[in-house]
Design an enzyme around this catalytic site. Structure first.
Site, short mmCIF file in Angstrom:
data_model
loop_
_atom_site.label_atom_id
_atom_site.label_comp_id
_atom_site.label_asym_id
_atom_site.label_seq_id
_atom_site.Cartn_x
_atom_site.Cartn_y
_atom_site.Cartn_z
N CYS A 87 0.75 -1.17 -0.22
CA CYS A 87 -0.14 -0.06 0.08
C CYS A 87 0.85 1.37 -0.14
O CYS A 87 0.74 2.06 -0.76
CB CYS A 87 -0.97 0.07 1.33
SG CYS A 87 -1.94 -1.43 1.30
N HIS B 60 -2.69 6.88 3.91
CA HIS B 60 -1.71 5.77 4.10
C HIS B 60 -0.47 6.16 3.60
O HIS B 60 0.42 5.30 3.19
CB HIS B 60 -2.16 4.39 3.52
CG HIS B 60 -1.66 3.33 4.31
ND1 HIS B 60 -1.97 1.88 3.73
CD2 HIS B 60 -1.00 3.05 5.47
CE1 HIS B 60 -1.19 1.10 4.43
NE2 HIS B 60 -0.66 1.87 5.72
#
Length: 580
Positions: free
Chosen positions: A136, A193
């Site tokens: 991610c 993120h």
């Protein structure tokens, strides 16, 4: 032996405490009065030399939101177009959606994805597109900056909880900052993120993870390093993985309006093989674990509808970063049991519904014909979903590739990449250009007429010729790839040849994980320090040609090392003024 799935034939302001979650709106949120420039003085100075631009305090009245911003405009490569002539841009980033998870890429997929397939039917389907990394955080960094994450400190990090600080350096040009400088309203919804900075009651940054770090946060303080500090006018979402993490709470702008009050009760959550990726973090009272993506959908709809109502004709950029289909697979009630392929299949079904609703919102507001839509994923499918979906439903989210999320093999990073742009992109077309998510930044720059300085988007190439059907050869000379192991685990692809500068997967440990052991392939080049595959003749990466083609391996390693040393893939532009 073929890999499984491969066929033989084939900082401190007053906190807002009066707004419950459902009252918060991207279209009606009162933002900061004095947002810092997203570009450093050095970058601003270089952009200012020899090019027409504006500088100073720009009064931005955006959908009822007034902000004073000090930011230079990006260098123009063509006369400034009227806002209405520039396309709106929507980037939908799915989480852990594999190449084989959708029907338009896998005719054996067991989950119907009609809305995602519609994008392929009405636009262009890229068949050789890759996430910059196999997990991610680095992929999202690279999407926002056009730069491979391994080039920056901590570029292999995957943040959890309240971890940070942001990977994006102060002053680095980002995709949303570039668009905002050209008159776009920019909104981010969903999973960030890329790192944030939370503060404790003494105003000290928190540099830890876990639930104890979350308990130390002073939620009355502004969160630094988030989307609003990197080019976005609006943000509603979460710090890290929404339903996996130590902090289960929404961020609205640069605040957590409803802080967490206690530990999550996992006994109340669904129980199934794809539901075990949920940490025992702290949760807010307004955080429904099984409805997160529907809330994100609502916020993106609000953003689009508010622009259509309050600023018609003004171009916008929406970055919708979905939770789906990252584990745990918590589909909302209305999707449970609907896919015929278990809980994870239901989650894929929900993602497809969200895509359809976003497209419907563009149509309802009359914005669809002037909106470029991109759908892609941050990496390949998660191991648990691949293992169980293969065994239980004969659905292979990585098909036809070897590997999965975290791995440097194709299944870890070859992802769906669909583009719809009415009147520009030929419907139902297919593109075989070697493509990376980093390329979105240079592509958008070409579309809006922005010149990229040499110290930005160093690994980004414009796909505009391909989108317009005007490409006559390869656009990018080669592709770099970053596996879960970070900078020591890189690979390079040039033409049909792929060289992995490491042994093994670069991510998952197949030998120690019993669920992955059935997918181990024989080592065809024992003792080789790297791996060399020809993807034309061996798309499943089954035969390591390191010893059989030593010159090719040597040349690709030299090119990889040269790119690491130079700090870029995209050649420098002599016309760009980067004098310090």
């Amino acid at each position: 032996m073929l890999p499984v799935g491969l066929s033989v034939t084939d900082n401190n302001r007053q906190a807002s405490t009066s707004h419950p979650r459902m009252m918060h709106s991207l279209g009606h949120h009162e933002g900061p009065a004095n947002r810092p420039s997203v570009l450093s003085g050095a970058v601003a100075g270089r952009l200012q030399k020899g090019i027409p631009q504006m500088r100073g305090k720009i009064l931005r009245v955006l959908l009822g939101f007034t902000a004073t911003v000090t930011a230079p405009l990006i260098a123009l490569s063509s006369p400034v177009a009227e806002p209405s002539s520039r396309p709106n841009i929507v980037v939908i980033l799915a989480d852990d959606l594999g190449y084989g998870d959708v029907n338009c890429y896998n005719d054996r997929a067991k989950v119907a994805t009609p809305n995602i397939d519609r994008l392929a039917r009405e636009g262009m389907r890229f068949t050789d597109a890759h996430s910059p990394a196999t997990v991610c955080t680095p992929s999202r960094y690279s999407l926002m900056t056009g730069q491979m994450a391994f080039r920056v400190p901590r570029g292999g990090s995957v943040f959890t909880g309240v971890g940070g600080p942001s990977l994006i350096a102060h002053g680095r040009l980002t995709l949303p900052a570039m668009l905002r400088a050209k008159g776009y309203t920019t909104g981010c919804v969903g999973k960030w993120h890329i790192g944030l900075t939370f503060f404790d009651k003494e105003g000290q940054p928190i540099r830890g993870n876990g639930s104890e770090a979350v308990r130390r946060v002073d939620f009355s303080r502004r969160i630094e390093g988030g989307p609003l500090d990197h080019g976005f006018d609006r943000f509603f979402g979460t710090a890290c993985c929404p339903t996996t993490d130590w902090l289960y709470a929404f961020i609205d702008g640069d605040r957590v309006p409803v802080p967490p009050t206690g530990k999550i009760d996992k006994k109340l959550l669904p129980k199934h093989p794809c539901a075990n990726d949920c940490r025992e973090g702290l949760i807010a009272s307004d955080f429904p674990m099984e409805e997160i993506d529907l809330i994100f959908l609502q916020k993106s709809r609000e953003f689009i509808e508010s622009i259509a109502r309050r600023a018609p004709g003004r171009p916008f950029f929406l970055y919708h970063a979905a939770q789906a289909v990252h584990l745990p697979s918590f589909a909302a009630d209305q999707f449970k049991g609907k896919s015929g392929a278990g809980p994870h299949g239901d989650f894929i079904h929900e993602l497809d519904y969200i895509v359809g609703e976003l497209l419907a919102t563009l149509e309802k507001t009359g914005l669809a014909d002037n909106t470029l839509v991109i759908l892609t994923s941050d990496n390949g499918p998660e191991t648990a979903s691949v293992i169980h979906m293969r065994a239980d439903f004969s659905h292979d989210g990585a098909r036809p590739w070897r590997g999965m999320k975290r791995d440097d093999w194709e299944g870890g990073h070859r992802v769906p990449f669909l583009v719809r742009w009415p009147g520009k992109v030929k419907p139902g077309s297919t593109c075989r250009q070697l493509t990376c998510l980093t390329d979105i930044m240079a592509t958008v720059a070409a579309i809006i007429g922005a010149d990229l300085p040499n110290d930005a988007a160093e690994d980004s190439f414009s796909l505009l010729p391909a989108l317009l059907g005007q490409d006559s050869g390869p656009i990018r000379p080669y592709l770099l790839q970053q596996a879960f192991g970070g900078p020591p685990y890189l690979s390079i692809r040039q033409g049909d040849w792929k060289y992995l500068d490491h042994t093994g997967s670069g991510g998952n440990n197949y030998e120690s994980d019993r669920g992955l052991q059935p997918f181990i392939l024989a080592d065809t080049a024992p003792g080789a320090p790297g791996q060399l595959y020809n993807l034309e003749t061996d798309p499943g990466e089954t035969r390591n040609l390191y010893f059989e083609q030593p010159q090719i391996a040597k040349q690709l390693k030299a090119l990889l090392d040269q790119s690491k040393t130079s700090g870029r893939t995209r050649p420098e532009n002599p016309a760009a003024n980067n004098d310090k």
